[in-house]
Design a protein around this motif. Sequence first.
Motif, PDB file in Angstrom:
ATOM      1  N   THR A 134      -0.768   8.884   3.152  1.00 45.39           N
ATOM      2  CA  THR A 134       0.317   9.209   2.233  1.00 45.39           C
ATOM      3  C   THR A 134       1.552   9.562   3.041  1.00 45.39           C
ATOM      4  O   THR A 134       1.460   9.923   4.213  1.00 45.39           O
ATOM      5  CB  THR A 134      -0.040  10.398   1.316  1.00 45.39           C
ATOM      6  OG1 THR A 134      -0.373  11.517   2.134  1.00 45.39           O
ATOM      7  CG2 THR A 134      -1.204  10.066   0.412  1.00 45.39           C
ATOM      8  N   THR A 135       2.695   9.471   2.400  1.00 42.46           N
ATOM      9  CA  THR A 135       3.940   9.820   3.079  1.00 42.46           C
ATOM     10  C   THR A 135       4.875  10.532   2.123  1.00 42.46           C
ATOM     11  O   THR A 135       4.751  10.414   0.907  1.00 42.46           O
ATOM     12  CB  THR A 135       4.625   8.568   3.659  1.00 42.46           C
ATOM     13  OG1 THR A 135       5.730   8.975   4.464  1.00 42.46           O
ATOM     14  CG2 THR A 135       5.133   7.649   2.571  1.00 42.46           C
ATOM     15  N   ASN A 148       7.368   3.635  -0.672  1.00 49.85           N
ATOM     16  CA  ASN A 148       6.377   3.422  -1.700  1.00 49.85           C
ATOM     17  C   ASN A 148       5.597   4.733  -1.838  1.00 49.85           C
ATOM     18  O   ASN A 148       4.994   5.191  -0.885  1.00 49.85           O
ATOM     19  CB  ASN A 148       5.462   2.272  -1.277  1.00 49.85           C
ATOM     20  CG  ASN A 148       4.442   1.944  -2.322  1.00 49.85           C
ATOM     21  OD1 ASN A 148       4.437   2.524  -3.396  1.00 49.85           O
ATOM     22  ND2 ASN A 148       3.585   0.999  -2.013  1.00 49.85           N
ATOM     23  N   CYS A 149       5.633   5.358  -2.984  1.00 51.14           N
ATOM     24  CA  CYS A 149       5.019   6.674  -3.161  1.00 51.14           C
ATOM     25  C   CYS A 149       3.504   6.625  -3.303  1.00 51.14           C
ATOM     26  O   CYS A 149       2.849   7.651  -3.216  1.00 51.14           O
ATOM     27  CB  CYS A 149       5.607   7.363  -4.388  1.00 51.14           C
ATOM     28  SG  CYS A 149       7.349   7.714  -4.206  1.00 51.14           S
ATOM     29  N   LYS A 150       2.958   5.458  -3.547  1.00 48.21           N
ATOM     30  CA  LYS A 150       1.518   5.360  -3.741  1.00 48.21           C
ATOM     31  C   LYS A 150       0.803   5.465  -2.394  1.00 48.21           C
ATOM     32  O   LYS A 150       1.216   4.870  -1.411  1.00 48.21           O
ATOM     33  CB  LYS A 150       1.159   4.033  -4.399  1.00 48.21           C
ATOM     34  CG  LYS A 150       1.663   3.909  -5.809  1.00 48.21           C
ATOM     35  CD  LYS A 150       1.241   2.595  -6.413  1.00 48.21           C
ATOM     36  CE  LYS A 150       1.788   2.461  -7.833  1.00 48.21           C
ATOM     37  NZ  LYS A 150       1.454   1.167  -8.425  1.00 48.21           N
ATOM     38  N   PRO A 151      -0.291   6.204  -2.354  1.00 47.88           N
ATOM     39  CA  PRO A 151      -1.074   6.259  -1.115  1.00 47.88           C
ATOM     40  C   PRO A 151      -1.684   4.900  -0.809  1.00 47.88           C
ATOM     41  O   PRO A 151      -1.952   4.112  -1.707  1.00 47.88           O
ATOM     42  CB  PRO A 151      -2.166   7.276  -1.410  1.00 47.88           C
ATOM     43  CG  PRO A 151      -1.893   7.847  -2.747  1.00 47.88           C
ATOM     44  CD  PRO A 151      -0.832   7.051  -3.403  1.00 47.88           C
ATOM     45  N   GLY A 179      -1.200  -2.222  10.071  1.00 49.96           N
ATOM     46  CA  GLY A 179      -0.918  -2.963   8.838  1.00 49.96           C
ATOM     47  C   GLY A 179      -0.849  -2.043   7.629  1.00 49.96           C
ATOM     48  O   GLY A 179       0.014  -2.187   6.763  1.00 49.96           O
ATOM     49  N   ALA A 180      -1.766  -1.069   7.570  1.00 46.28           N
ATOM     50  CA  ALA A 180      -1.757  -0.105   6.467  1.00 46.28           C
ATOM     51  C   ALA A 180      -0.516   0.780   6.529  1.00 46.28           C
ATOM     52  O   ALA A 180       0.094   1.083   5.489  1.00 46.28           O
ATOM     53  CB  ALA A 180      -3.017   0.749   6.508  1.00 46.28           C
ATOM     54  N   LEU A 185       4.876   2.396   4.528  1.00 47.37           N
ATOM     55  CA  LEU A 185       6.278   2.691   4.798  1.00 47.37           C
ATOM     56  C   LEU A 185       7.242   1.628   4.297  1.00 47.37           C
ATOM     57  O   LEU A 185       8.447   1.744   4.485  1.00 47.37           O
ATOM     58  CB  LEU A 185       6.488   2.910   6.294  1.00 47.37           C
ATOM     59  CG  LEU A 185       5.659   4.066   6.889  1.00 47.37           C
ATOM     60  CD1 LEU A 185       5.875   4.152   8.381  1.00 47.37           C
ATOM     61  CD2 LEU A 185       5.988   5.379   6.216  1.00 47.37           C
ATOM     62  N   ALA A 186       6.713   0.582   3.677  1.00 45.21           N
ATOM     63  CA  ALA A 186       7.576  -0.462   3.126  1.00 45.21           C
ATOM     64  C   ALA A 186       8.476   0.166   2.058  1.00 45.21           C
ATOM     65  O   ALA A 186       8.025   0.933   1.219  1.00 45.21           O
ATOM     66  CB  ALA A 186       6.728  -1.583   2.524  1.00 45.21           C
ATOM     67  N   LYS A 187       9.732  -0.173   2.108  1.00 48.27           N
ATOM     68  CA  LYS A 187      10.667   0.400   1.142  1.00 48.27           C
ATOM     69  C   LYS A 187      10.399  -0.138  -0.245  1.00 48.27           C
ATOM     70  O   LYS A 187       9.961  -1.267  -0.416  1.00 48.27           O
ATOM     71  CB  LYS A 187      12.093   0.085   1.550  1.00 48.27           C
ATOM     72  CG  LYS A 187      12.494   0.798   2.824  1.00 48.27           C
ATOM     73  CD  LYS A 187      13.964   0.740   3.036  1.00 48.27           C
ATOM     74  CE  LYS A 187      14.273   1.586   4.262  1.00 48.27           C
ATOM     75  NZ  LYS A 187      15.680   1.708   4.492  1.00 48.27           N
ATOM     76  N   LYS A 188      10.659   0.676  -1.215  1.00 53.91           N
ATOM     77  CA  LYS A 188      10.475   0.283  -2.608  1.00 53.91           C
ATOM     78  C   LYS A 188      11.396  -0.884  -2.938  1.00 53.91           C
ATOM     79  O   LYS A 188      12.521  -0.948  -2.471  1.00 53.91           O
ATOM     80  CB  LYS A 188      10.835   1.426  -3.541  1.00 53.91           C
ATOM     81  CG  LYS A 188       9.790   2.469  -3.722  1.00 53.91           C
ATOM     82  CD  LYS A 188      10.309   3.434  -4.753  1.00 53.91           C
ATOM     83  CE  LYS A 188       9.324   4.483  -5.093  1.00 53.91           C
ATOM     84  NZ  LYS A 188       9.855   5.415  -6.058  1.00 53.91           N
TER      85      LYS A 188
END
Length: 190
Positions: A134-135, A148-151, A179-180, A185-188
Amino acid sequence: MVQGGVASAKVAANTASVSELKAACDKGLKELLTAQGYEEMHTHTDVKLVLGYIGVVFCAIDFAYSWKYPFEQTKWFSYISVSVYALASALALVYSYVVQRDTFFVGYNKAKGHIVSAGSCTKRNEPTYRLTLTTRPIRGRQDPPVFNCKPVEVRQPFAEWFYEDGDFATAKFNGDIEGALEALLAKKAE
């Protein structure tokens, strides 16, 4: 030895022990995140240490007081110190189960502006590593990044990351985890 961008010693685990395999994967993830510039935060450990010290300090004061005065005069404070010690221990236990749960790494990267938490678990007699990443942004930043807020969950059999003799396949593990992390961390999409 350098594999997958992380310098580490050779890691081996007993392939018949799920707890050893899990510990080796947890250690590998800590090394990977540290190599990528994350500094570990020790908040969970600090909270449990403070609670433990509170209980010990009360018991030490009780010991010193009981050493100087007779038991009948100090037993009321013994009741208090034992109660405080029990309460502090219970709070530490509740904190471990309710707040910390399976989290074994919380790290921040000031340059990237976020905190990453990693928690892992295994099920009894099932050789599968379950990792949850999570971040969240660092509090107080002027320009918090949007993630991306989803774990992100990674479920992988230990056989994918360990050879038959128990040696850890660091490069394969690091590739899967990187990869995970990228997905996390990919932006929304805006």
